[in-house]
Design an enzyme around this catalytic site. Structure first.
Site, PDB file in Angstrom:
ATOM      1  CG  HIS A 341     -13.969  48.273  -9.506  1.00 59.67           C
ATOM      2  ND1 HIS A 341     -12.965  48.374  -9.716  1.00 59.67           N
ATOM      3  CD2 HIS A 341     -14.925  48.864  -9.385  1.00 59.67           C
ATOM      4  CE1 HIS A 341     -13.221  49.629 -10.944  1.00 59.67           C
ATOM      5  NE2 HIS A 341     -14.839  49.702 -10.673  1.00 59.67           N
ATOM      6  N   GLY A 342     -13.212  45.775  -5.162  1.00 59.93           N
ATOM      7  CA  GLY A 342     -13.400  45.428  -4.020  1.00 59.93           C
ATOM      8  C   GLY A 342     -12.972  43.882  -4.606  1.00 59.93           C
TER       9      GLY A 342
END
Length: 461
Positions: A341-342
């Site tokens: 997701h980062g």
């Protein structure tokens, strides 16, 4: 907002939020929808398979460029790197592991500011889809579920499948091959696309309008009582929790928007069906909002948030990490989710907290279900379960209590996704100071409750 008459409020809501939001949303996605439909029609022409794969690569490239311009080069680089590793390891029985390590290194290098943070985070959705597809294909090859290493055009067609490359969701290689076969158009297919698109726009409107319009309009009755409360501490605490719930709901509906939109694009491009006896059932489901907003448990929330990703994490991360032990496998799974997701501090904090919350909830409810012989597990019992108490008042009360506790946890965790934060800060990621400040305002309540539940679980063990 409270001084508006009802007619003025709804007029302002319509002109100031609903119509502009829908118009801007359609302006952003109409071209992607057109490309998905064009590819769907193209695959009905009976073209050779390599042309079908090449067409979806072209459509995927065009869609990426439309949304991300030249920043798409980082997604292209990742896909080329994945195929290089897959080709070099084509005779190995650990292709999934090699691909996972390669993607891990690549994503970590990007997160460590090899690329500008804002640019990198703009690309994380497409990177996540490419990474998930490559890893799943590697493990499917190792398990024999995919017979042979795909050709370069097949591999790139799968990764850049136009229906999933921008908004998702993850689909298996087998589902992709079924999609490019060009199944007949049908009323069921069109109805599924229209329904998913309508729900996506509804969720976009709710996400955008909850903060400035809907929430302040419906809450003031309670808010006025709070403002008249002589106890400032109690008033301030309640207001902070209401704001946390507002932020959480707005964030939830932005996720549902992406989920329903990904259903629409994937289905429009021809993916997401099961074969029945006499027809195709277009039944792709990405999110189940009711299971999140009115949950039975936090475990149900996690699985219902994004069903394809939940399946992917369970099948390709959790099961492979089980040899480390159940709790370690849970931590590895949430760490993988955070990286995909980062990786930012607030996201890591939320996912790590979720790992502990879901684990403690699961083991506590399992222990209580054994002691009380009641259907109070995190997941609903099967009809033929061995519990003596299934639908009694006490069982319903306990399940409602755990459901309320899940909403409490969701409000606490969702407080980090503040609707008033500017876009630049959101794209760069919230820092440690922001995370600590927001949770300190809520007295770290969710963490303390989780710790208390764990102590209780140990005491009754």
């Amino acid at each position: 907002m409270a001084t508006f008459s009802r007619q003025e409020f709804f007029q302002q809501l319509l002109q100031g939020c609903l119509l502009p939001t829908v118009q801007q949303g359609l302006d952003q996605i109409w071209l992607l929808l057109t490309i998905c439909f064009a590819c769907r029609l193209l695959w009905r022409l009976g073209l050779p398979s390599y042309l079908k794969h090449a067409s979806t690569v072209a459509g995927g490239f065009f869609s990426l460029y439309h949304f991300f311009q030249l920043h798409m080069v980082w997604v292209v680089l990742l896909s080329l790197l994945c195929y290089l590793v897959l080709f070099l390891c084509r005779h190995s029985s650990h292709r999934g592991v090699f691909l996972s390590v390669t993607i891990l290194i690549y994503l970590l290098m990007g997160e460590m500011h090899m690329v500008d943070t804002v640019t990198w985070h703009k690309m994380r959705g497409a990177q996540m889809i490419v990474a998930m597809k490559a890893v799943s294909l590697g493990f499917d090859l190792d398990r024999g579920e995919v017979g042979a290493v795909p050709s370069p055009v097949e591999f790139m067609g799968y990764l850049y499948f136009v229906g999933t490359i921008v908004f998702g969701p993850w689909i298996s290689f087998h589902s992709y091959l079924q999609a490019v076969q060009g199944r007949p158009l049908s009323r069921r297919w069109l109805k599924k696309v229209a329904r998913s698109l309508a729900l996506a726009l509804l969720c976009l409107v709710l996400s955008t309008c909850v903060g400035p319009y809907l929430f302040p309009y419906f809450i003031p009755l309670d808010g006025d009582r709070l403002l008249r409360n002589k106890k400032r501490k109690a008033r301030g605490t309640m207001v902070r929790w209401l704001r946390a719930y507002e932020s959480a709901v707005s964030f939830h509906f932005s996720n549902y928007f992406v989920g329903f939109l990904s259903e629409a694009t994937a289905t429009l491009a021809g993916a997401g069906f099961t074969e029945e006896k006499d027809h195709l059932e277009w039944d792709l489901t990405v999110s189940r909002p009711l299971n999140v907003e009115l949950p039975r448990s936090m475990v149900e929330v996690v699985t219902s948030w994004n069903l394809p990703m939940s399946y992917w994490l369970n099948n390709y991360v959790f099961k492979n990490a089980l040899r480390l032990g159940t709790f370690s496998a849970v931590l590895v799974t949430y760490a993988a989710s955070a990286l995909l997701h980062g990786f930012s501090f607030h996201l890591a904090a939320v996912l790590l907290s979720l790992a502990f919350i879901t684990y403690v909830e699961h083991v506590l409810r399992k222990r209580l279900a054994q002691i009380l012989s009641a259907c109070i597990l995190s997941k609903r019992c099967l009809p033929d379960c061995s519990h003596r108490h299934r639908l009694g008042l006490g069982v319903r009360a306990l399940n409602l209590l755990f459901g309320a506790l899940a909403i409490f946890h969701l409000s606490y965790l969702g407080s980090l996704f503040d609707v008033d934060v500017d876009d630049t800060t959101e794209e760069q990621g919230y820092g440690m100071a922001y995370t600590v400040h927001k949770w300190s305002e809520l007295s770290w309540a969710s963490h303390w409750v989780t710790f208390g539940c764990w102590i209780f679980y140990r005491l009754i063990g």
